[in-house]
Structure formats: C-alpha cells, structure tokens
Design a protein around this motif. Structure first.
Motif, PDB file in Angstrom:
ATOM      1  N   ASP A  97       0.831  -1.205   0.000  1.00  0.00           N
ATOM      2  CA  ASP A  97       0.000   0.000   0.000  1.00  0.00           C
ATOM      3  C   ASP A  97       0.868   1.258   0.000  1.00  0.00           C
ATOM      4  N   GLU A  98       1.976   1.216   0.723  1.00  0.00           N
ATOM      5  CA  GLU A  98       2.897   2.358   0.729  1.00  0.00           C
ATOM      6  C   GLU A  98       3.508   2.568  -0.653  1.00  0.00           C
ATOM      7  N   ALA A  99       3.867   1.474  -1.334  1.00  0.00           N
ATOM      8  CA  ALA A  99       4.443   1.584  -2.676  1.00  0.00           C
ATOM      9  C   ALA A  99       3.407   2.096  -3.676  1.00  0.00           C
ATOM     10  N   VAL A 100       2.166   1.649  -3.544  1.00  0.00           N
ATOM     11  CA  VAL A 100       1.101   2.132  -4.423  1.00  0.00           C
ATOM     12  C   VAL A 100       0.884   3.631  -4.211  1.00  0.00           C
ATOM     13  N   SER A 101       0.903   4.066  -2.957  1.00  0.00           N
ATOM     14  CA  SER A 101       0.746   5.493  -2.660  1.00  0.00           C
ATOM     15  C   SER A 101       1.892   6.294  -3.265  1.00  0.00           C
ATOM     16  N   GLU A 102       3.103   5.735  -3.204  1.00  0.00           N
ATOM     17  CA  GLU A 102       4.265   6.404  -3.801  1.00  0.00           C
ATOM     18  C   GLU A 102       4.097   6.549  -5.305  1.00  0.00           C
ATOM     19  N   ALA A 103       3.630   5.487  -5.965  1.00  0.00           N
ATOM     20  CA  ALA A 103       3.427   5.538  -7.412  1.00  0.00           C
ATOM     21  C   ALA A 103       2.353   6.559  -7.774  1.00  0.00           C
ATOM     22  N   ARG A 104       1.320   6.638  -6.962  1.00  0.00           N
ATOM     23  CA  ARG A 104       0.259   7.618  -7.221  1.00  0.00           C
ATOM     24  C   ARG A 104       0.777   9.044  -7.098  1.00  0.00           C
ATOM     25  N   GLU A 105       1.661   9.273  -6.137  1.00  0.00           N
ATOM     26  CA  GLU A 105       2.223  10.609  -5.956  1.00  0.00           C
ATOM     27  C   GLU A 105       3.163  10.977  -7.099  1.00  0.00           C
ATOM     28  N   LEU A 106       3.922   9.990  -7.589  1.00  0.00           N
ATOM     29  CA  LEU A 106       4.865  10.253  -8.674  1.00  0.00           C
ATOM     30  C   LEU A 106       4.159  10.516  -9.995  1.00  0.00           C
ATOM     31  N   SER A 107       3.034   9.842 -10.212  1.00  0.00           N
ATOM     32  CA  SER A 107       2.269  10.027 -11.455  1.00  0.00           C
ATOM     33  C   SER A 107       0.789  10.119 -11.116  1.00  0.00           C
ATOM     34  N   PRO A 108       0.365  11.276 -10.598  1.00  0.00           N
ATOM     35  CA  PRO A 108      -1.037  11.427 -10.201  1.00  0.00           C
ATOM     36  C   PRO A 108      -1.983  11.359 -11.397  1.00  0.00           C
ATOM     37  N   ASN A 109      -3.213  10.982 -11.106  1.00  0.00           N
ATOM     38  CA  ASN A 109      -4.284  10.946 -12.109  1.00  0.00           C
ATOM     39  C   ASN A 109      -4.052   9.916 -13.204  1.00  0.00           C
ATOM     40  N   GLU A 110      -3.268   8.889 -12.908  1.00  0.00           N
ATOM     41  CA  GLU A 110      -3.054   7.811 -13.869  1.00  0.00           C
ATOM     42  C   GLU A 110      -3.344   6.476 -13.202  1.00  0.00           C
ATOM     43  N   GLY A 111      -3.658   5.474 -14.014  1.00  0.00           N
ATOM     44  CA  GLY A 111      -3.895   4.141 -13.483  1.00  0.00           C
ATOM     45  C   GLY A 111      -2.603   3.511 -13.006  1.00  0.00           C
ATOM     46  N   ILE A 112      -2.736   2.419 -12.264  1.00  0.00           N
ATOM     47  CA  ILE A 112      -1.588   1.735 -11.680  1.00  0.00           C
ATOM     48  C   ILE A 112      -1.504   0.313 -12.231  1.00  0.00           C
ATOM     49  N   SER A 113      -0.273  -0.135 -12.510  1.00  0.00           N
ATOM     50  CA  SER A 113      -0.025  -1.526 -12.869  1.00  0.00           C
ATOM     51  C   SER A 113       0.659  -2.218 -11.695  1.00  0.00           C
ATOM     52  N   LEU A 114       0.170  -3.377 -11.299  1.00  0.00           N
ATOM     53  CA  LEU A 114       0.823  -4.184 -10.280  1.00  0.00           C
ATOM     54  C   LEU A 114       1.577  -5.316 -10.967  1.00  0.00           C
ATOM     55  N   ILE A 115       2.848  -5.487 -10.600  1.00  0.00           N
ATOM     56  CA  ILE A 115       3.671  -6.565 -11.135  1.00  0.00           C
ATOM     57  C   ILE A 115       4.090  -7.438  -9.964  1.00  0.00           C
ATOM     58  N   GLY A 116       3.491  -8.606  -9.844  1.00  0.00           N
ATOM     59  CA  GLY A 116       3.760  -9.480  -8.716  1.00  0.00           C
ATOM     60  C   GLY A 116       4.624 -10.657  -9.112  1.00  0.00           C
ATOM     61  N   HIS A 117       5.782 -10.783  -8.463  1.00  0.00           N
ATOM     62  CA  HIS A 117       6.658 -11.923  -8.730  1.00  0.00           C
ATOM     63  C   HIS A 117       6.419 -13.014  -7.698  1.00  0.00           C
ATOM     64  N   SER A 118       6.259 -14.241  -8.165  1.00  0.00           N
ATOM     65  CA  SER A 118       6.079 -15.399  -7.295  1.00  0.00           C
ATOM     66  C   SER A 118       4.906 -15.152  -6.335  1.00  0.00           C
ATOM     67  N   ASP A 135      -8.027   2.302  -9.088  1.00  0.00           N
ATOM     68  CA  ASP A 135      -7.234   2.794 -10.210  1.00  0.00           C
ATOM     69  C   ASP A 135      -6.225   1.768 -10.711  1.00  0.00           C
ATOM     70  N   ILE A 136      -6.326   0.523 -10.273  1.00  0.00           N
ATOM     71  CA  ILE A 136      -5.445  -0.534 -10.777  1.00  0.00           C
ATOM     72  C   ILE A 136      -6.047  -1.098 -12.057  1.00  0.00           C
ATOM     73  N   SER A 137      -5.294  -1.010 -13.138  1.00  0.00           N
ATOM     74  CA  SER A 137      -5.813  -1.426 -14.437  1.00  0.00           C
ATOM     75  C   SER A 137      -5.091  -2.642 -15.006  1.00  0.00           C
ATOM     76  N   LEU A 138      -4.021  -3.081 -14.338  1.00  0.00           N
ATOM     77  CA  LEU A 138      -3.291  -4.256 -14.807  1.00  0.00           C
ATOM     78  C   LEU A 138      -2.704  -5.007 -13.624  1.00  0.00           C
ATOM     79  N   LEU A 139      -2.881  -6.323 -13.617  1.00  0.00           N
ATOM     80  CA  LEU A 139      -2.150  -7.201 -12.709  1.00  0.00           C
ATOM     81  C   LEU A 139      -1.346  -8.157 -13.568  1.00  0.00           C
ATOM     82  N   LEU A 140      -0.035  -8.027 -13.499  1.00  0.00           N
ATOM     83  CA  LEU A 140       0.884  -8.898 -14.230  1.00  0.00           C
ATOM     84  C   LEU A 140       1.602  -9.777 -13.216  1.00  0.00           C
ATOM     85  N   THR A 141       1.490 -11.089 -13.359  1.00  0.00           N
ATOM     86  CA  THR A 141       2.154 -11.988 -12.419  1.00  0.00           C
ATOM     87  C   THR A 141       3.258 -12.760 -13.126  1.00  0.00           C
ATOM     88  N   LEU A 142       4.361 -12.946 -12.423  1.00  0.00           N
ATOM     89  CA  LEU A 142       5.547 -13.608 -12.962  1.00  0.00           C
ATOM     90  C   LEU A 142       5.857 -14.839 -12.119  1.00  0.00           C
TER      91      LEU A 142
END
Length: 301
Positions: A97-118, A135-142
């Motif tokens: 949640d802290e990382a998502v908040s950071e991404a929102r602050e760096l690029s406000p008003n845009e959707g978020i992509s989550l990239i989950g490894h394992s 505002d999450i528009s992509l979940l990419l899992t590796l």
C-alpha cells in the motif's frame, strides 16, 4: 499501465477493444517470497529507462522481514491448513500500500499496474480485494503459484497452509477487459520427474489454444531443439518433488520452482516463455534468464 499485447508467436482470442494500444502507466513491483527490494532494482530501472514506464515503485521488503510469517505458527488454522492472509501478512500488504501510494504521488491521475513476482502475484490479488484498487488497471504476475495443491494427493503438503485456498475462494476471478487486465506469465525452464522410474512425459511443446469467448488464453510453443534424454536426471527428480508440492505432479514443466500449470489463471491472458528461470537471485541474463531479464522483458509486449 504497461501495454502488454500478445507477442507475435502467440495466438489469443482477444477482442480488438482490449488489445488497443494503451499509454504507459506507473507500476508497483511486489517481491516474491524470500526476495528483497534490491532484487528488482534492475527490472525497475529497465521499465523506467528502456520501456517508458513513468514511475516504478518496489514494495520495501527485506529478507529478514519474511520471518514475520512465523507468527502464523501460533494460529490453530495454520495446522488445520485453513490459514488466512490477514493478519499474518498484514505487514506485507502495508508495504504494498505504501508503494502504491508512492506511485500515485509520482504520477497522479493515472492508473496503476501491479507486477507481482512469485508469491507477490497472489498477494497482489489479496491487496486488490482488501485495499483501494479502483485505479489498478493491470495485474501482471511472474511465476506466481496461483492455484492451491490438489487435496488428498499422496505425498503432497500444502506449503501455504491454506492461503492459496483462501485466495481461490475469496479473491475476484481473473479477467481481461479494457478496464482491468490479468496477465499471467509462466516459465518453462526445466521439466521435473518423479523420484522413481526412468521415463518422463514427452511434453516439450504446448500448443496455443483459441477460446470462443473474449477471454484471452495463450501459451508459447517451444522452438528450441532439445536433446533426447535416456532418463531423468537427479536434478529433474529433485525439482519434480518441488513441483509436486505445488500442483500434485512431478513430471511437468516449470520455471524451476513453480509449475507452468500453477502459474496460469482461467480468465487471464496466459503466456509461457521457454527457458525462463524463476528468480532474479541465481539468474543469468545469457545462460539462465529470469522473467525480468532484458531479452525476456522485451517480450512482455
């Protein structure tokens, strides 16, 4: 959002609206079990510098942090294999949640992509269920083990103690729509083998599958020539036992840790890459690339 379209070597039943070109959006990387933030520094830099992702945040996790999961040992549900992600994994979800908040602050008003490894992939699904995911528009899992092991399979113990069963029953199913895309990438690095016996299944190739619906299903056909084996190696038998604990079978292909069959989700765009290893730790971009190695990253789409 990462613009992840099926590579040319894949066939997928995807509607034109879904595969339309989309702008790059900020991304959050969720580390896998036992990994730390630094393991994904090169991937984060490549996404920013080489692939135009405006901002990339990695959830802040250290290797000792994973010892926090031992708190589950005092929960009776751990021993009954009915463990739930919360509160045992609240510490991890808070970091996400802290990382998502950071991404929102760096690029406000845009959707978020989550990239989950394992494990970060199924933990991303828990996060999307429990936190603000509007505002999450992509979940990419590796290389994510999405599916719980089959119940009652001989010699199989649920390593997650019920966590994946909970995710399967309580988290939203995978979809692939213009609003939200699930993309599940698996690796075919090595085929496992049973502990005994001198033969392994001949499954060097998996053919692409077209479905009649708008759901995208795709897998890669191996194009590498593989030498004929007289019998499984000791390494294949060892890795096969790991695969068996995840999916109930030893003689399947996988990335060395997670079987291919467990890394795909019904309803998602499912992709398999030949020769791809599970983790950034122990990987080699030339001889043993992992999902985030430069040559593989280019094939994400």
């Amino acid at each position: 959002m990462l613009s992840l379209l099926p590579p040319a070597r894949l066939r997928a039943a995807v509607s034109p609206d879904v595969t339309a070109s989309a702008p790059r959006r900020p991304a959050v990387i969720l580390p896998g079990l036992g990994n730390n933030t630094a393991d994904y520094a090169r991937l984060a830099a490549a996404l920013r510098d080489d692939h135009g992702v405006p901002a990339v945040a990695v959830a802040r996790v250290s290797r000792p942090d994973w010892l926090r999961n031992a708190a589950g040992l005092v929960d009776p549900s751990y021993w009954r294999c009915t463990l739930r992600p919360r509160p045992v994994l609240d510490w991890y979800l808070k970091r996400v949640d802290e990382a998502v908040s950071e991404a929102r602050e760096l690029s406000p008003n845009e959707g978020i992509s989550l990239i989950g490894h394992s494990a970060g992939g199924w933990l991303a699904r828990v996060y999307m269920e429990e936190f603000d995911a509007s505002d999450i528009s992509l979940l990419l899992t590796l290389g994510t083990p999405h599916l719980p092991p089959p119940k009652g399979a001989p010699g199989v113990i649920d390593q997650t103690r019920g966590l994946l069963t909970y995710v399967e029953k309580n988290c939203a199913p995978a979809v692939y729509t213009p609003e939200l895309r699930y993309v599940c990438i698996a690796g075919r690095y090595i085929q496992g083998a049973p502990l005994t016996g001198n033969t392994i299944a001949t499954t060097d190739e998996i053919l692409a599958v077209d479905t009649p619906s708008d759901v995208a299903e795709a897998v890669m056909v191996s194009t590498k020539d593989k030498p004929t084996q007289s019998g499984p190696t000791l390494r294949a038998r060892f890795i096969g036992q790991g695969y068996k604990q995840v999916c109930g079978r030893a003689d399947v292909w996988g990335d060395g840790v997670v079987p291919e069959v467990s890394a795909h989700l019904e309803g998602a765009l499912n992709i398999s890459f030949d020769g791809v290893y599970h983790s950034p730790v122990g990987s080699d971009d030339e001889q043993r690339p992992w999902y985030g190695s430069p040559a593989i990253l280019k094939q994400w789409g």
